[in-house]
Design a protein around this motif. Sequence first.
Motif, mmCIF file in Angstrom:
data_model
loop_
_atom_site.group_PDB
_atom_site.id
_atom_site.type_symbol
_atom_site.label_atom_id
_atom_site.label_comp_id
_atom_site.label_asym_id
_atom_site.label_seq_id
_atom_site.Cartn_x
_atom_site.Cartn_y
_atom_site.Cartn_z
ATOM 1 N N LEU A 31 -9.691 6.429 -3.319
ATOM 2 C CA LEU A 31 -10.773 5.489 -3.027
ATOM 3 C C LEU A 31 -11.862 6.114 -2.167
ATOM 4 N N GLY A 32 -11.938 7.427 -2.165
ATOM 5 C CA GLY A 32 -13.002 8.078 -1.417
ATOM 6 C C GLY A 32 -12.537 8.994 -0.321
ATOM 7 N N ASN A 33 -11.249 8.960 -0.025
ATOM 8 C CA ASN A 33 -10.710 9.848 0.993
ATOM 9 C C ASN A 33 -9.506 10.580 0.403
ATOM 10 N N PRO A 34 -9.686 11.829 -0.029
ATOM 11 C CA PRO A 34 -8.615 12.547 -0.729
ATOM 12 C C PRO A 34 -7.363 12.750 0.105
ATOM 13 N N HIS A 75 0.867 -1.186 0.000
ATOM 14 C CA HIS A 75 0.000 0.000 0.000
ATOM 15 C C HIS A 75 0.901 1.231 0.000
ATOM 16 N N TRP A 76 0.869 1.960 -1.105
ATOM 17 C CA TRP A 76 1.681 3.167 -1.254
ATOM 18 C C TRP A 76 0.806 4.397 -1.024
ATOM 19 N N TYR A 77 0.932 4.992 0.163
ATOM 20 C CA TYR A 77 0.228 6.228 0.491
ATOM 21 C C TYR A 77 0.961 7.400 -0.171
ATOM 22 N N CYS A 78 0.200 8.358 -0.682
ATOM 23 C CA CYS A 78 0.833 9.448 -1.440
ATOM 24 C C CYS A 78 0.182 10.795 -1.141
ATOM 25 N N ASN A 79 1.016 11.803 -0.906
ATOM 26 C CA ASN A 79 0.557 13.185 -0.979
ATOM 27 C C ASN A 79 0.699 13.675 -2.417
ATOM 28 N N ASP A 80 1.783 13.244 -3.043
ATOM 29 C CA ASP A 80 2.018 13.460 -4.470
ATOM 30 C C ASP A 80 2.923 12.310 -4.909
ATOM 31 N N LEU A 81 3.202 12.216 -6.202
ATOM 32 C CA LEU A 81 3.932 11.065 -6.708
ATOM 33 C C LEU A 81 5.359 10.972 -6.163
ATOM 34 N N ASN A 85 -13.158 0.435 5.418
ATOM 35 C CA ASN A 85 -12.901 1.875 5.512
ATOM 36 C C ASN A 85 -12.377 2.340 4.163
ATOM 37 N N ASN A 86 -12.200 3.638 4.009
ATOM 38 C CA ASN A 86 -11.706 4.166 2.726
ATOM 39 C C ASN A 86 -10.278 4.700 2.842
ATOM 40 N N ILE A 87 -9.549 4.200 3.829
ATOM 41 C CA ILE A 87 -8.175 4.652 4.040
ATOM 42 C C ILE A 87 -7.165 3.561 3.668
ATOM 43 N N THR A 88 -7.337 2.363 4.221
ATOM 44 C CA THR A 88 -6.308 1.336 4.035
ATOM 45 C C THR A 88 -6.482 0.416 2.824
#
Length: 473
Positions: free
Chosen positions: A372-375, A307-313, A351-354
């Motif tokens: 996925l629903g949570n910007p 799971h790659w969380y991103c603020n920007d690329l 949830n729409n986070i993980t």
Amino acid sequence: MKISILTKLFFLSITGFIIIVSCSKEKLEDDTPTPIVKEVVPKITPKGTEKYLSKNSDYVYNQEGVKTYQLIFRDDDLYKINADPTKEEYVEAALVFEGDTISPVGVRYKGSIGAYVGCVSGRDWTNPSGYKTCVKLSMQVKINWQDRKERFYDLNKLQFHSQNYDKSQLRERLGYWLFAQMGVPAPRSVHARVVVNGQLWGLFGLTEEIDNRFAEYFYKNGKGDIYKEVWPLKPTGEVQTDKAFIDALKTNEEKPDVSFFKEFGSAFAASNTTNAKDLVRKYMDVNQIISYAVVDRLIRHDDGPFHWYCNDLASCYNHNYYWFEDKKNRKMHLIPWDLDGAFEHILRNTNNITPIADKWGEISNNCSLINLGNPAFSQRSAACDKLTAAWAGFKTEYADLKKHLQQNILTDEKTIKQMDIWAKQIEPFIKEADAFHNSGITNEFNKKATSEATWNSAVNTLKNQVKFARTQQ
């Protein structure tokens, strides 16, 4: 046993005893009087014949039962860590286990954001703060406190996980067990009953620390270092910096040598679709890493390395994993971590986070950000990373190992039976904590411990999720 001056002060400082009264109808282990430390935590010098010095870690992680651990703090120290658990500051305490006292040890609360949600007074769950509001919080007990040389059953640390998020209390233990069943070295995990200053705190997951003791236990023919949560490649595809590797070291911090890990990262940074699989064969155990991917994806460990969380690329990151860098055999090993959400996204996204947007090896939105629903929690497809893409290239191996996991391990005869054994083990302690902490509380939402009814329902839900995972395409 040699008694130091501080030990004498300890006994002089005992002003009373608290009797732990079991609220379960069953006789529960180690309900012995516990002294209260008022002035000083004693310094006890072991005489060398204690059981914790003669046996190894297999005793701690024996799967046959639930053991009781007692921690004794000075009141001021317990107040200090409870006032702001998120500081994760160590204080001194004494550890009492099966007639032996190991003192002093260091104790702190631990965990990422999820460990504190709903359990501290601060209102911003994304930036936890404030005083402790839950009965249980995850704790680390540092046996090698103040340069103590003696280990506790060959361990330097104990980690007690609160499992507040998992009402079944089984997901973490089950997840690690499944990795092990598939030949992936993974932390051993059991359940433990914890008593603090004579008061029952309840049932915890006792999960193995990933450190030099873990490496020596699982990689007996190897020699190298442990790293936490550093990916060998940046989101841009370049090899990580030396500083990033050094900062992630969990062993050998005094004389760091990250050259082999950097060589591994550099090889994949320069790789292409033609040679990527050969590089995996060169630097990794193919069966082990593909088994890792199979288990991870089938239990939907969606808050892990894929799971790659991103603020920007440019700022994408993943977490909840370790590496063992085996310099001797020139192999890299990925180690799973933090599995309390195992299987939770199997039937639906809770949830729409993980949740991860893609199936294994797939790419969404041409490697641009996915929402996925949570910007606030955008992500990028894992297969956009060259290393993950190389693993995903082993399609036949992945399919065969997945079939083996589904047909031979995730069965009623193996996995469900094992869950029933664990459930029977911990049921008396679920009942005990329910009776002790929830007496007179009728509203389920206000209960301080997982109630027996909630636990039973959660165990059945987990069983249904496991059964559904057998059918996943």
